[in-house]
Design an enzyme around this catalytic site. Structure first.
Site, PDB file in Angstrom:
ATOM      1  N   THR A  15       0.786  -1.153  -0.010  1.00  0.00           N
ATOM      2  CA  THR A  15       0.036   0.001  -0.004  1.00  0.00           C
ATOM      3  C   THR A  15       0.834   1.298  -0.023  1.00  0.00           C
ATOM      4  OG1 THR A  15      -1.473  -1.395   1.229  1.00  0.00           O
ATOM      5  CG2 THR A  15      -1.808   1.014   0.996  1.00  0.00           C
ATOM      6  N   VAL A  16       1.642   1.326   0.982  1.00  0.00           N
ATOM      7  CA  VAL A  16       2.704   2.498   1.011  1.00  0.00           C
ATOM      8  C   VAL A  16       3.589   2.707  -0.081  1.00  0.00           C
ATOM      9  CG1 VAL A  16       4.265   3.885   2.414  1.00  0.00           C
ATOM     10  CG2 VAL A  16       2.419   2.548   3.574  1.00  0.00           C
ATOM     11  N   GLU A 131      10.446   9.994   9.072  1.00  0.00           N
ATOM     12  CA  GLU A 131       9.261  10.784   9.495  1.00  0.00           C
ATOM     13  C   GLU A 131       7.853   9.943   9.299  1.00  0.00           C
ATOM     14  OE1 GLU A 131       8.992  14.428  10.067  1.00  0.00           O
ATOM     15  OE2 GLU A 131       7.162  13.668  10.971  1.00  0.00           O
ATOM     16  N   VAL A 134       5.839   7.526  12.270  1.00  0.00           N
ATOM     17  CA  VAL A 134       4.997   7.968  13.167  1.00  0.00           C
ATOM     18  C   VAL A 134       3.859   9.064  12.591  1.00  0.00           C
ATOM     19  CG1 VAL A 134       4.720   8.877  15.493  1.00  0.00           C
ATOM     20  CG2 VAL A 134       6.686   7.653  14.977  1.00  0.00           C
ATOM     21  N   GLY A 189     -10.997  -0.914   5.851  1.00  0.00           N
ATOM     22  CA  GLY A 189      -9.620  -0.995   5.608  1.00  0.00           C
ATOM     23  C   GLY A 189      -8.960  -0.106   6.676  1.00  0.00           C
ATOM     24  N   LYS A 207       5.454   3.867  18.473  1.00  0.00           N
ATOM     25  CA  LYS A 207       5.377   5.430  18.090  1.00  0.00           C
ATOM     26  C   LYS A 207       5.699   6.114  19.112  1.00  0.00           C
ATOM     27  CE  LYS A 207       1.858   4.593  14.294  1.00  0.00           C
ATOM     28  NZ  LYS A 207       0.482   4.170  14.386  1.00  0.00           N
ATOM     29  N   GLY A 309      -2.573   5.367   5.609  1.00  0.00           N
ATOM     30  CA  GLY A 309      -2.906   5.613   4.389  1.00  0.00           C
ATOM     31  C   GLY A 309      -1.872   5.883   3.487  1.00  0.00           C
TER      32      GLY A 309
HETATM   33  N1  HSE Z   1      -2.068   0.712  11.986  1.00  0.00           N
HETATM   34  C1  HSE Z   1      -1.869   2.013  12.211  1.00  0.00           C
HETATM   35  C2  HSE Z   1      -2.896   2.693  12.819  1.00  0.00           C
HETATM   36  C3  HSE Z   1      -1.227   2.652  11.003  1.00  0.00           C
HETATM   37  O1  HSE Z   1      -4.000   2.236  12.848  1.00  0.00           O
HETATM   38  O2  HSE Z   1      -2.798   3.761  13.195  1.00  0.00           O
HETATM   39  C4  HSE Z   1       0.031   2.414  10.626  1.00  0.00           C
HETATM   40  O3  HSE Z   1       0.880   2.987  11.636  1.00  0.00           O
END
Ligand code: HSE
Length: 434
Positions: A15-16, A131, A134, A189, A207, A309
């Site tokens: 995805t990323v 970056e 987080v 999703g 994080k 996302g």
């Molecule tokens: N799974 C994480 C969240 C997204 O729900 O914030 C990616 O860091």
């Protein structure tokens, strides 16, 4: 001599990775205009080169051999988007040893092995930019590293997990049960097929380890962070919280505390928390993330946006790519500031104090409230708010919120209270943001 082209090796195209390729294709002209640099994806490591991708790249770009990326002398920057610890750690190590800059969105890796990898980067006169690890697209690490460097950060409070924030928002706004809200998050999703790390607070703890390291200029042991997830938050608790003037959020908290017993030290924790409805973090809904912090000079700051996302995360990855490219052109000093950070022990929860919310069910008979009051009074716990609902079938629901009390005293009182024969074994306990 300024370089006008930076060659990128992508590790992973999920995805990323797909988002990075798409944004690069879309903003290529923009980035060239702003930086005078062409960003070229030279190789992409994937599991299945034949898979259809959202962005078209020449088939020759794809490889299933990591060495094709890591050993290519033309590749200047390796972008790691595989996630997890291995093989990401091995690949990043190899990339740095071969003199490449690294960009990564890997919070698990940077939280657990960031110190060793950044030290390696320093030794090879390179750097790691993370970056995107987080808060997705929210600028968080740069503000902490650069814009706020003249501040002593006193406190950092984050909603840094989108999945849990989405679930708690649905439970609160649509009166949904936890399981139904989770199913909706998965259908849309927002939650992964295996959402354990999100629900159990580990994602937020990783994080927090990264954020707190930069905020407090310390090397944080992520494994020492106290973590409580959201699986025990019920609809009833959300109702009571609202009646008392709060909403429930999974907070990641970092504080520099003055503690009589151990001096000035750090407290880091992740737990569901009752947040006053008028606090700025109470207005962070759905999958959004926010970090609220207090610096001694700047005062209160809140950074808010999409924490996950493809496009928001790609936005952060591309910013890191630009920084890496500027380092290659020697426009920026290539210092690994994290090398100065010293390991710092975290305060155990027992040394902290909190306000608590407690909901329990009790037999509706004389003396029960008296026994509760005695247990709390004996442990120097002062109660701030109490609700008792009219009993149903001889069982009364009691909700109380304490003033700020020592964690140790509260847990002693709780042991006494829950041992009372009149108290049912199922209860809810959450901390309250002061
Ligand atoms: N799974 C994480 C969240 C997204 O729900 O914030 C990616 O860091």
């Amino acid at each position: 001599m300024p370089r006008d082209s930076v060659k990128i090796g992508l590790l992973g195209m999920g995805t990323v990775g797909g988002g990075v390729a798409a944004l690069l294709a879309r903003s290529d002209g923009l980035l060239r205009e702003r930086t005078d640099i062409d960003f070229v994806i030279k190789r992409v490591l994937v599991r299945d080169p034949s898979r259809k991708r959202a962005v078209e790249l020449p088939p020759s770009v794809f490889t299933t051999a990591a060495a094709d990326v890591l050993d290519d002398p033309e590749i200047d920057v390796v972008v790691e988007l595989i996630g997890g610890i291995e093989p990401a750690r091995t690949y990043i190590t190899a990339a740095l040893q071969r003199g490449k800059y690294v960009v990564t969105a890997n919070k698990d890796l940077m939280a657990q092995h960031g110190a060793e990898l950044l030290e390696l980067a320093r030794r090879f006169n390179r750097n790691i930019f993370y970056e995107a690890a987080v808060g997705g697209g929210i600028p968080l690490l740069r503000p902490l590293k650069h814009c706020l460097v003249a501040n002593r950060i006193k406190r950092i409070i984050g909603i840094i997990n989108g999945t849990t924030n989405y679930i708690l928002t649905r439970m609160s706004q649509d009166d949904m049960e936890f399981d139904a809200a989770l199913a909706q998050a998965q259908a849309l999703g927002f939650a992964e097929a295996d959402p354990a790390n999100d629900l159990d607070g580990l994602d937020a703890a990783y994080k927090l380890a990264i954020l707190a390291g930069l905020a407090f200029h310390s090397r944080i042991d992520a494994g020492a962070i106290f973590v409580q997830g959201i699986r025990d938050v019920t609809r009833q608790d959300i109702h009571y919280a609202r009646d008392l003037g709060y909403t429930v959020k999974l907070l990641a908290l970092g504080e520099r505390c003055g503690c009589d017993r151990v001096g000035d030290t750090l407290a880091l924790r992740v737990h569901p928390t009752l947040v006053p409805l008028d606090h700025p973090l109470a207005a962070v809904h759905n999958e959004f993330n926010a970090v609220f912090l207090e610096g001694d000079a700047v005062g209160e700051v809140m950074l808010y946006g999409r924490g996950a996302g493809a496009a928001p995360t790609a936005s952060a990855v591309l910013a890191d790519l630009v920084d890496a490219a500027r380092c290659l052109r020697s426009e920026l000093e290539n210092g690994v500031m994290e090398s100065k950070f010293k390991p710092e022990a975290l305060l155990p929860m027992s040394a902290l104090s909190s306000r608590f919310y407690l909901r329990l069910l009790a037999s509706d008979r004389p003396g029960v409230f008296g026994a509760l009051a005695t247990a709390f009074g004996d442990e120097q716990i002062s109660l701030d708010m109490i609700i008792q609902k009219r009993s149903e079938a001889g069982v009364a629901e009691i909700v109380l919120v304490t003033h700020q009390v020592s964690e140790e005293n509260f847990s002693r009182a709780l042991k006494r209270v829950t041992a009372l024969p009149a108290i049912q074994p199922r209860y809810s306990i959450f901390r309250v943001l002061s």
